[in-house]
Design a protein around this motif. Structure first.
Motif, PDB file in Angstrom:
ATOM      1  N   HIS A 100      41.042  41.055  21.463  1.00  0.00           N
ATOM      2  CA  HIS A 100      41.534  40.804  20.502  1.00  0.00           C
ATOM      3  C   HIS A 100      42.837  40.611  20.454  1.00  0.00           C
ATOM      4  N   SER A 101      43.792  41.635  21.013  1.00  0.00           N
ATOM      5  CA  SER A 101      45.345  41.579  21.108  1.00  0.00           C
ATOM      6  C   SER A 101      45.957  40.806  22.820  1.00  0.00           C
ATOM      7  N   TYR A 102      46.695  39.791  21.649  1.00  0.00           N
ATOM      8  CA  TYR A 102      47.186  39.506  23.415  1.00  0.00           C
ATOM      9  C   TYR A 102      47.592  40.002  23.993  1.00  0.00           C
ATOM     10  N   VAL A 103      48.484  40.829  22.872  1.00  0.00           N
ATOM     11  CA  VAL A 103      49.504  41.883  24.120  1.00  0.00           C
ATOM     12  C   VAL A 103      48.660  42.206  25.171  1.00  0.00           C
ATOM     13  N   ARG A 104      47.265  43.230  24.724  1.00  0.00           N
ATOM     14  CA  ARG A 104      46.651  44.494  25.951  1.00  0.00           C
ATOM     15  C   ARG A 104      46.095  43.166  26.560  1.00  0.00           C
ATOM     16  N   ASP A 105      44.942  41.691  25.824  1.00  0.00           N
ATOM     17  CA  ASP A 105      44.657  41.183  27.650  1.00  0.00           C
ATOM     18  C   ASP A 105      45.944  40.747  28.405  1.00  0.00           C
ATOM     19  N   LEU A 106      47.135  41.109  28.423  1.00  0.00           N
ATOM     20  CA  LEU A 106      48.168  40.439  29.347  1.00  0.00           C
ATOM     21  C   LEU A 106      48.550  41.385  29.982  1.00  0.00           C
ATOM     22  N   LYS A 107      48.405  42.757  29.583  1.00  0.00           N
ATOM     23  CA  LYS A 107      48.863  43.486  30.240  1.00  0.00           C
ATOM     24  C   LYS A 107      47.551  44.012  31.104  1.00  0.00           C
ATOM     25  N   TYR A 108      46.110  44.482  30.548  1.00  0.00           N
ATOM     26  CA  TYR A 108      44.974  44.178  31.084  1.00  0.00           C
ATOM     27  C   TYR A 108      44.689  43.381  32.934  1.00  0.00           C
ATOM     28  N   LEU A 109      45.482  41.910  32.529  1.00  0.00           N
ATOM     29  CA  LEU A 109      44.790  40.727  33.038  1.00  0.00           C
ATOM     30  C   LEU A 109      46.470  40.863  33.857  1.00  0.00           C
ATOM     31  N   SER A 110      47.226  41.242  34.006  1.00  0.00           N
ATOM     32  CA  SER A 110      48.478  41.231  34.794  1.00  0.00           C
ATOM     33  C   SER A 110      47.510  42.500  35.771  1.00  0.00           C
ATOM     34  N   GLU A 111      47.140  43.626  35.261  1.00  0.00           N
ATOM     35  CA  GLU A 111      46.662  45.284  36.094  1.00  0.00           C
ATOM     36  C   GLU A 111      45.408  44.039  37.097  1.00  0.00           C
ATOM     37  N   LEU A 112      44.683  43.289  36.568  1.00  0.00           N
ATOM     38  CA  LEU A 112      43.481  42.809  37.226  1.00  0.00           C
ATOM     39  C   LEU A 112      44.017  41.520  38.433  1.00  0.00           C
ATOM     40  N   VAL A 113      44.544  41.050  38.666  1.00  0.00           N
ATOM     41  CA  VAL A 113      45.691  40.495  39.830  1.00  0.00           C
ATOM     42  C   VAL A 113      45.120  41.456  40.561  1.00  0.00           C
ATOM     43  N   GLY A 114      44.724  40.687  42.331  1.00  0.00           N
ATOM     44  CA  GLY A 114      44.915  41.745  43.611  1.00  0.00           C
ATOM     45  C   GLY A 114      43.315  42.248  43.414  1.00  0.00           C
ATOM     46  N   LYS A 115      42.249  42.645  42.186  1.00  0.00           N
ATOM     47  CA  LYS A 115      41.166  43.262  42.194  1.00  0.00           C
ATOM     48  C   LYS A 115      39.838  42.068  42.760  1.00  0.00           C
ATOM     49  N   GLU A 116      39.090  42.978  43.225  1.00  0.00           N
ATOM     50  CA  GLU A 116      38.179  42.340  44.162  1.00  0.00           C
ATOM     51  C   GLU A 116      36.638  41.891  42.209  1.00  0.00           C
ATOM     52  N   VAL A 117      36.698  40.594  41.928  1.00  0.00           N
ATOM     53  CA  VAL A 117      35.727  41.193  40.815  1.00  0.00           C
ATOM     54  C   VAL A 117      35.036  40.033  41.309  1.00  0.00           C
ATOM     55  N   ASN A 118      34.129  39.446  40.259  1.00  0.00           N
ATOM     56  CA  ASN A 118      32.922  37.881  40.688  1.00  0.00           C
ATOM     57  C   ASN A 118      33.330  37.213  39.369  1.00  0.00           C
ATOM     58  N   SER A 159      42.331  52.471  38.227  1.00  0.00           N
ATOM     59  CA  SER A 159      41.935  53.661  38.253  1.00  0.00           C
ATOM     60  C   SER A 159      39.885  53.503  38.058  1.00  0.00           C
ATOM     61  N   ILE A 160      39.692  52.130  37.816  1.00  0.00           N
ATOM     62  CA  ILE A 160      38.193  51.820  38.130  1.00  0.00           C
ATOM     63  C   ILE A 160      37.811  51.124  39.098  1.00  0.00           C
ATOM     64  N   SER A 161      36.698  51.555  39.515  1.00  0.00           N
ATOM     65  CA  SER A 161      36.172  50.699  40.481  1.00  0.00           C
ATOM     66  C   SER A 161      35.646  49.029  40.324  1.00  0.00           C
ATOM     67  N   PHE A 162      36.259  48.509  41.122  1.00  0.00           N
ATOM     68  CA  PHE A 162      36.488  46.913  41.341  1.00  0.00           C
ATOM     69  C   PHE A 162      34.897  46.151  42.261  1.00  0.00           C
ATOM     70  N   ASP A 163      34.452  45.841  42.340  1.00  0.00           N
ATOM     71  CA  ASP A 163      33.481  45.189  44.071  1.00  0.00           C
ATOM     72  C   ASP A 163      33.510  43.755  43.135  1.00  0.00           C
ATOM     73  N   SER A 164      32.685  42.988  45.049  1.00  0.00           N
ATOM     74  CA  SER A 164      32.146  41.609  44.137  1.00  0.00           C
ATOM     75  C   SER A 164      30.856  41.587  43.523  1.00  0.00           C
TER      76      SER A 164
END
Length: 169
Positions: A73-91, A59-64
């Motif tokens: 500092h949480s592996y489990v949280r990082d994994l979940k958030y990183l999975s949500e970034l797949v396909g998002k436009e970030v630099n 729901s947060i806007s991402f762009d180039s």
């Protein structure tokens, strides 16, 4: 357009990165777990604070002009958030922690997601930062910001004394 930094996590080192990035003129947004007892007031210079579930990251806007740094500092949280970034436009995507942690995260993201574009992996930097001998949270923030700048400006970090042409060329 202005540059945006999204910090995922709300520990003491995230506060320092927020301060330095906002002092550099960047818009800084903090993403924290919904049950975290912090708010935007805990992050001087932040433009937004989101206490959200991992699935709401989209729901947060991402762009180039967006960089994301994982500081939960949480592996489990990082994994979940990183999975949500797949396909998002970030630099830039920065991961704290050692290379072994990065490799495990990436392998687990691959297992959880079907088609991941190769360009997604090109944007991941972990351990985040440039090797300047950083030890304190403030020094680590400088190291990470320097790496983000080098990526968005397509520059390879070198000592200026070793640069053969003018500084601003």
């Amino acid at each position: 357009p202005g540059f945006k930094l999204i910090i995922i996590g709300c520990e003491h080192d995230a506060v320092q990165l927020c301060k330095y990035a906002s002092a550099s003129g960047w818009d800084v947004e903090i993403v924290a777990p919904i049950d975290e007892l912090k708010s935007i007031e805990d992050f001087p210079g932040a433009t937004n604070y989101y206490g959200i579930h991992e699935k709401e990251l989209g729901s947060i806007s991402f762009d180039s002009q967006t960089a994301v740094v994982f500081m939960s500092h949480s592996y489990v949280r990082d994994l979940k958030y990183l999975s949500e970034l797949v396909g998002k436009e970030v630099n830039y995507i920065g991961l704290l922690g050692p290379s072994k942690r990065r490799e495990k995260l990436l392998n687990d993201v691959i297992e959880k997601n079907d088609l991941i574009p190769e360009v997604f992996f090109d944007k991941i930097y972990g351990p985040a930062g440039i090797n300047i001998g950083a030890e304190t949270p403030q020094e680590i923030a400088i190291s990470i910001l320097a790496e983000i700048l080098s990526v968005i400006r397509n520059q390879k970090p070198i000592y200026l004394k070793d640069k053969q042409i003018g500084i601003h060329q």
